[in-house]
Design an enzyme around this catalytic site. Structure first.
Site, short mmCIF file in Angstrom:
data_model
loop_
_atom_site.label_atom_id
_atom_site.label_comp_id
_atom_site.label_asym_id
_atom_site.label_seq_id
_atom_site.Cartn_x
_atom_site.Cartn_y
_atom_site.Cartn_z
N ASP A 1 67.36 49.97 -11.42
CA ASP A 1 66.01 50.08 -11.98
C ASP A 1 65.70 51.52 -12.41
O ASP A 1 66.41 52.47 -12.04
CB ASP A 1 64.99 49.58 -10.96
N ASP B 1 59.70 42.42 -17.12
CA ASP B 1 59.12 42.07 -15.83
C ASP B 1 58.23 40.84 -15.92
O ASP B 1 57.78 40.33 -14.90
CB ASP B 1 58.29 43.25 -15.29
#
Length: 725
Positions: free
Chosen positions: A456, A524
């Site tokens: 990430d 997301d």
């Protein structure tokens, strides 16, 4: 042909690149549709016809656009190179020194051009490679030839190629968190359309792909020329048209790395390698571009096995790492056919929320007293792979590593500035920080035989300077190269390891990072209404097997919109599918439906992750018809989708793109997705499609006339499976 002939003709997959190798610097005479096997006479005609008429108040010599346009060429647009030596050497005049041509019949080839610039004391080398897929790769380098004196401060080295005057419209992309790849259309008019990325990564508003095309180009129609900057740091993208054109052509298209002042200073012998810029042409709209890019990715980095179905724990448990709860999640995932478990954020020391612990990549024994052994063992015993979340480039100030090593922060010495999600940037270009990360991550991968890392990157790089003894130095380029090196070394040490690029979702998706990763987290946002468009535009560049897409809870974490399970299953099936949902709360009916869906997508994975993506051009923007078709057109899966209500005719015929006109197809409606929400009754043919024999239709009817489609309620989708009779 050889460079001695004074020209180069490269051909591949219906594309041609023709270059004039004479003159002070080479020129591109043509890039686009294949012109056939041109001989010297044909190239001479193309070269001779490139001399345009002189108009009033113009240079005495006819304007020509070289491969590295500068003011020497009377080019008043964005130059191919800029820089200086202590305020001098600002008018580069690159001259051809040598050219090597490696033509590979109808499989493309490489033209390598070496230019020498006496003004700036630089050697400039360009490779133009027409790949077998028809994609054109352009890559530049610059080496300082000065033996002493001031370094050359390089401002930029940009790849620019000419496009014809009939390219009058532009498409690129913008976006924000949970709404990546939002298309924007505009005319190509006089002036420059410039997109600059100053986020230290391509960003959630990444231009992604800059497309110029003929009027009204769309998914299936129009001639288009596209550029992609294959780089994971700061970028510049440009399309520019001047009133005088670009030689005999209309405009230029291209891009490269955006360099900060002082970031690249070339002393004697120093070399700068610009990132590759990839160009693609199609006469079949953006689906034609997708065919080229997908084939390139699949042949360049072929997968030895299919993407597994994933369950990621984030939206199931967030930071609540309780083994009893996670164990039940693992057991249920195994029962429904999940193939890989990924333990997300919250496993490492001090990480009970997002305010602390980031950077301390040691297992939190307060939460995991026996290490990760219990969850890894339970996952393995259930026959699944194990993955783990990291965010290596970031750090919380409330962490042991930040307290011990403030010199590892990629931030001004005078203060770290604003935080994003309570975090700052770790300077992985610092040798000690790099070594720390490599050993900690590699050690965990080895200890647990980790199959997969979710990598990430949740903040942008502002004031990204390395803290050095001589003063703070720009650090984005160094950070990007260190990232590439770190990923490469992890793969070298652990050949089976797969890595996903995630950056607050789709904030770092480019063909530079995808040289080193096996999947991207597309967004997301698991809301299927938003995801339909995000995935639709993402798969112009990337094949669906690289686009992570998960089935979430009924009420979306990001938008709070509630949608039927059927629509969530339809949406995730046409990408790299997974689950991000606390399935311990699911009843037996939902678990059964998830199991049926997983079984179906696994059984059709060869088609879903190996076929050609197609998108119908429909007049109603709230309806979508997209699909994946086998290379030989023997099978296909289509999704018929309604995003929102709209006006216009209901139930009209919709043609199916990409199928063979010369064969019949059996149309069936798979049970694995459940029934969509309908607005009224179904067309008569649907009952036949639901029967065991299916509904037989000639390909010519499907492609030209189409079928009247069911009228769906908003946020609904229907999957159709077609097999050749």
């Amino acid at each position: 042909m050889s460079a001695e002939a004074g020209y180069a003709v490269l051909r591949a997959a219906g594309v041609a690149l023709v270059m004039d190798l004479q003159g002070e610097a080479p020129q591109i005479l043509h890039w686009g549709q294949d012109l056939g096997p041109l001989d010297a006479e044909g190239v001479e005609a193309l070269r001779y016809s490139a001399e345009t008429a002189r108009v009033a108040n113009s240079p005495e010599a006819t304007r020509a656009l070289t491969i590295l346009p500068t003011e020497r060429d009377t080019w008043s647009g964005f130059p191919g190179i800029e820089g200086h030596r202590a305020g001098t050497a600002t008018t580069p005049r690159p001259v051809r020194e040598s050219v090597h041509v490696d033509a590979r019949d109808d499989a493309g080839g490489i033209v390598r051009c070496v230019l020498r610039d006496a003004v700036c004391a630089l050697e400039l080398v360009a490779e133009f490679e027409l790949e077998p897929t028809g994609v054109l790769r352009v890559q530049w380098s610059a080496t300082s030839l000065a033996e002493s004196g001031e370094p050359f401060d390089l401002a930029h080295l940009t790849a620019l190629v000419p496009i014809p005057a009939r390219a009058v419209e532009l498409l690129d992309f913008s976006g924000r968190w949970s709404r990546e790849r939002a298309p924007q259309r505009l005319p190509l008019v006089d002036g420059a359309h410039v997109r600059e990325v100053r986020r230290g990564k391509p960003g959630l508003d990444s231009p992604y792909l800059l497309v110029a095309g003929t009027p009204g180009f769309a998914h299936r129609r129009g001639e288009v020329w596209a550029a992609h900057v294959a780089w994971s740091g700061d970028q510049r993208w440009i399309a520019q048209r001047l009133p005088e054109g670009a030689g005999a052509l209309g405009a230029v298209l291209g891009g490269g790395e955006l360099l900060r002042p002082g970031e690249v200073r070339l002393a004697a012998g120093d070399r700068y390698d610009a990132p590759a810029v990839l160009f693609a042409w199609s006469d079949a709209g953006t689906d034609g571009l997708a065919d080229r890019f997908h084939q390139r990715m699949r042949t360049r980095r072929p997968r030895e096995r299919r993407q597994p179905v994933v369950l990621n724990t984030w939206e199931a448990v967030y930071f609540d790492h309780d083994m009893e709860r996670l164990g039940e999640l693992v057991d249920r995932a195994a029962r429904i056919g999940v193939e890989r478990i990924v333990l997300d954020d919250g496993w490492f020391r001090g990480r009970r929320d997002d305010r602390a612990g980031l950077g301390d990549w040691q297992i939190d024994t307060a939460v995991w007293p026996d290490g990760l052994d219990p969850i890894v063992a339970r996952t393995r015993e259930a026959g699944m792979e194990f993955g783990l979340w990291f965010e290596p480039e970031m750090v919380n100030l409330d962490s042991d590593v930040a307290r011990a090593h403030p010199e590892w922060l990629l931030a001004p010495s005078g203060g770290v500035g604003a935080s994003f999600r309570n975090q700052h940037v770790l300077d992985i270009g610092h040798p000690d920080a790099y070594a720390y990360l490599l050993e900690e991550i590699s050690g965990l991968v080895a200890r647990y035989d980790i199959d997969f890392i979710k990598w990430d990157h949740n903040r942008e790089l502002h004031e990204a300077v390395a803290r050095e003894a001589g003063g703070d130095r720009p650090g984005v380029r160094r950070q990007t190269l260190a990232l590439y090196s770190l990923l490469d070394e992890l793969h070298r040490r652990h050949p089976r390891l797969e890595i996903e690029s995630c950056a607050s979702g789709g904030g770092r998706i480019d063909l530079g990072i995808l040289e080193r990763t096996e999947r991207v987290w597309t967004s997301d946002c698991n809301d299927p209404v938003e995801r339909q468009d995000i995935q639709r535009w993402s798969d112009i560049l990337l094949p669906p097997e690289l686009l992570g897409s998960h089935v979430g809870a009924e009420r979306a974490h990001t938008t709070h919109r509630s949608t039927d399970l059927s629509f969530r299953l339809v949406t995730a099936a046409f990408a790299s599918p997974g689950i991000e949902w606390d399935i311990t709360t699911c009843d037996d009916d939902d678990l059964g439906r998830l199991a049926d869906w997983i079984s179906f997508v696994i059984s059709r994975r060869g088609l879903l992750h190996g076929g050609r993506r197609v998108h119908a051009d429909l007049p109603d923007p709230q309806t979508l018809l997209h699909g994946t078709i086998a290379e030989d057109a023997s099978a296909a899966l289509f999704a018929w989708v309604r995003l929102a209500s709209s006006g216009g005719p209901q139930g009209a015929r919709v043609p199916f793109p990409g199928l063979s006109r010369d064969r019949d197809y059996i149309v069936r409606l798979p049970d694995a997705f459940g029934a969509p929400a309908l607005h009224g009754s179904e067309p008569a043919w649907v009952a036949h499609a639901r029967s065991a024999d299916g509904f037989r239709v000639p390909g010519a009817v499907l492609t030209a006339a189409g079928l009247p489609m069911p009228v769906l309620q908003p946020a609904s989708g229907l999957v159709l499976e077609l097999t050749a009779a």
